[in-house]
Design a protein around this motif. Structure first.
Motif, mmCIF file in Angstrom:
data_model
loop_
_atom_site.group_PDB
_atom_site.id
_atom_site.type_symbol
_atom_site.label_atom_id
_atom_site.label_comp_id
_atom_site.label_asym_id
_atom_site.label_seq_id
_atom_site.Cartn_x
_atom_site.Cartn_y
_atom_site.Cartn_z
ATOM 1 N N ALA A 153 -8.436 8.589 1.989
ATOM 2 C CA ALA A 153 -7.713 9.360 3.008
ATOM 3 C C ALA A 153 -6.760 10.356 2.366
ATOM 4 N N LEU A 154 -6.132 9.948 1.262
ATOM 5 C CA LEU A 154 -5.165 10.831 0.608
ATOM 6 C C LEU A 154 -5.828 11.990 -0.125
ATOM 7 N N PHE A 155 -7.129 11.889 -0.383
ATOM 8 C CA PHE A 155 -7.828 12.996 -1.026
ATOM 9 C C PHE A 155 -8.460 13.952 -0.023
ATOM 10 N N THR A 156 -8.258 13.705 1.266
ATOM 11 C CA THR A 156 -8.615 14.733 2.233
ATOM 12 C C THR A 156 -7.701 15.935 2.014
ATOM 13 N N ASP A 174 -0.761 11.175 -8.573
ATOM 14 C CA ASP A 174 -2.016 11.470 -9.280
ATOM 15 C C ASP A 174 -2.511 12.863 -8.914
ATOM 16 N N LYS A 175 -2.559 13.129 -7.609
ATOM 17 C CA LYS A 175 -3.026 14.439 -7.138
ATOM 18 C C LYS A 175 -2.128 15.558 -7.645
ATOM 19 N N LEU A 232 -3.992 12.297 9.697
ATOM 20 C CA LEU A 232 -4.029 11.533 8.457
ATOM 21 C C LEU A 232 -3.545 10.108 8.688
ATOM 22 N N VAL A 233 -2.480 9.940 9.475
ATOM 23 C CA VAL A 233 -1.997 8.598 9.804
ATOM 24 C C VAL A 233 -3.076 7.813 10.541
ATOM 25 N N GLU A 234 -3.721 8.454 11.484
ATOM 26 C CA GLU A 234 -4.769 7.774 12.240
ATOM 27 C C GLU A 234 -5.954 7.418 11.339
ATOM 28 N N LEU A 235 -6.241 8.273 10.372
ATOM 29 C CA LEU A 235 -7.324 7.994 9.430
ATOM 30 C C LEU A 235 -6.977 6.782 8.560
ATOM 31 N N LEU A 236 -5.721 6.680 8.139
ATOM 32 C CA LEU A 236 -5.284 5.499 7.397
ATOM 33 C C LEU A 236 -5.462 4.240 8.232
ATOM 34 N N LEU A 290 0.813 -1.204 0.000
ATOM 35 C CA LEU A 290 0.000 0.000 0.000
ATOM 36 C C LEU A 290 0.854 1.265 0.000
ATOM 37 N N ASP A 291 2.134 1.124 0.330
ATOM 38 C CA ASP A 291 3.009 2.291 0.206
ATOM 39 C C ASP A 291 3.174 2.687 -1.260
ATOM 40 N N GLY A 292 3.187 1.692 -2.153
ATOM 41 C CA GLY A 292 3.222 1.992 -3.585
ATOM 42 C C GLY A 292 1.968 2.701 -4.038
ATOM 43 N N LEU A 293 0.821 2.251 -3.548
ATOM 44 C CA LEU A 293 -0.447 2.916 -3.864
ATOM 45 C C LEU A 293 -0.450 4.339 -3.331
ATOM 46 N N ILE A 294 0.068 4.529 -2.130
ATOM 47 C CA ILE A 294 0.138 5.877 -1.547
ATOM 48 C C ILE A 294 0.999 6.784 -2.416
ATOM 49 N N ARG A 295 2.142 6.265 -2.859
ATOM 50 C CA ARG A 295 3.027 7.058 -3.708
ATOM 51 C C ARG A 295 2.341 7.422 -5.020
#
Length: 395
Positions: A313-316, A292-293, A374-378, A282-287
């Motif tokens: 979470a990353l689009f917050t 993308d953003k 954000l970490v807690e939301l993940l 999921l670190d790859g997905l996060i990157r």
């Protein structure tokens, strides 16, 4: 429908400076387009699509696509159509559609749109629209016309999500003309188009390429150039929301080191979460989602439940982004430059469109209190997936 609905009121108040807003199928088109977030794809042959949709909602998915195209064998198309119709009718009979994600069907041809609408009858109202693959040439106009036709009998608009993934879009010598032709069709049916999607797997496949788990789609040069041109053509001035390519990996072996810093996780005593994200790629997905953003895409196609909460979470919106956006929008009529409270330079003219888009995204996804939130939301998202889908995952 609301992003991160699985949070308790106390969690929401603690993690968000501005909470996510509520969205319905009747919300403005521009709001719905941003609210799609992580769009979870499922084959239309799955035996209980309505149950799947309820479980997707439980992990925070706000949009789901039931696929009748590439995800199913050609011989099963008729059975899959019947399966999709039956699921819509069960949802309609129970009257539970308001608690489900926005539902879309990925179709193969215009006639299929009309067949589904006729077979579903009143249950068609449980759909939000159709995903249109191979969106190019005369076929795109025919599919858009079919969507507009069946939408006329629905209590709320039915939308089209064209997917750009064909050779004329991929090849550099034909791309500009192909995108121009698509743009003309989208302009003609503007009220029926929700967003523009990209088929990253198809575009890569045309070059005989497939990114590995250590490589983002933005590292694949020929695909990156194509995606950049799509954003350039359709996202300028905020004209359309362009959503990002699917992350097609599930856990497996890897070569390079992880891409997540330790500090944000250790400060929240979430080292185990960091290791879980790394172990599941999921670190790859996060990157990739971060890139993308950065390149102007909003939302992303996903194929695994664990990916949903990560993308959303990353689009917050970060508090620093939100504060700067408000400052710019408040003072933009004055022009000039202002110092940001967060150590940046805000140019009131050039940054105005950015500020408008940040404000719109904040209204849908919310503004997180800080990096630790954000970490807690993940973590909350991964624990919810574990509860709903996979009890074996770390909780």
């Amino acid at each position: 429908m609301r992003h991160f609905a699985y949070l308790t009121d106390d969690e929401r108040d603690r993690l968000f400076a501005v909470p996510p807003g509520t969205v319905t199928p009747h919300s403005p088109r521009s709001t719905l387009a941003l609210a799609l977030g992580a769009t979870l794809y499922s084959p239309g042959t799955r035996p209980a699509l309505d149950v799947d949709a309820a479980r997707a909602a439980a992990i925070g998915a706000t949009s789901v696509v039931w696929c009748l195209e590439d995800a199913i064998p050609h011989a099963q198309v008729a059975a899959a159509e019947a399966n999709v119709v039956a699921a819509l009718q069960r949802i309609d009979e129970r009257g539970c559609g308001e608690d489900l994600p926005l539902l879309f069907v990925r179709v193969r041809e215009p006639a299929q749109i009309r067949r589904l609408a006729a077979a579903a009858g009143p249950a068609l109202s449980r759909l939000t629209g159709f995903s249109l693959p191979k969106a190019t040439g005369p076929g795109l106009g025919e599919m858009l016309a079919a969507v507009a036709e069946v939408s006329a009998g629905s209590p709320h608009p039915l939308y089209a999500m064209p997917i750009l993934e064909t050779p004329d879009v991929a090849w550099s010598e034909s791309r500009a003309a192909a995108l121009g032709a698509v743009a003309e069709q989208l302009d003609h049916y503007a009220d029926a188009v929700l967003c523009v999607r990209v088929g990253g797997t198809d575009l890569s496949g045309l070059f005989g390429l497939r990114r590995d788990r250590d490589t983002t789609v933005w590292d694949v040069a020929v695909v990156r150039d194509c995606l950049a041109d799509i954003v350039n053509r359709f996202a300028r001035n905020g004209e359309h929301v362009v959503t990002a390519a699917v992350w097609e990996h599930i856990p497996g072996p890897r070569l390079f080191k992880p891409q997540l810093r330790q500090t944000p996780f250790t400060s929240r005593r979430e080292s185990a979460l960091r290791q879980h994200l790394i172990d599941d790629d999921l670190d790859g997905l996060i990157r990739e989602t971060t890139l993308d953003k950065a390149n102007g895409m909003h939302g992303k196609t996903v194929i695994h439940p664990a990916h949903v909460s990560v993308v959303n979470a990353l689009f917050t919106v970060a508090r620093s982004e939100y504060d700067d956006a408000l400052d710019i929008l408040t003072a933009r009529a004055e022009g000039g430059v202002r110092a940001s409270a967060h150590g940046r330079m805000n140019e009131l003219g050039p940054h105005a469109l950015w500020a408008e888009l940040i404000s719109r995204r904040a209204a849908v996804f919310g503004v997180v209190a800080d990096e630790s939130a954000l970490v807690e939301l993940l973590g909350a998202g991964q624990r919810q997936v574990a509860r709903v889908f996979a009890p074996a995952l770390p909780a």
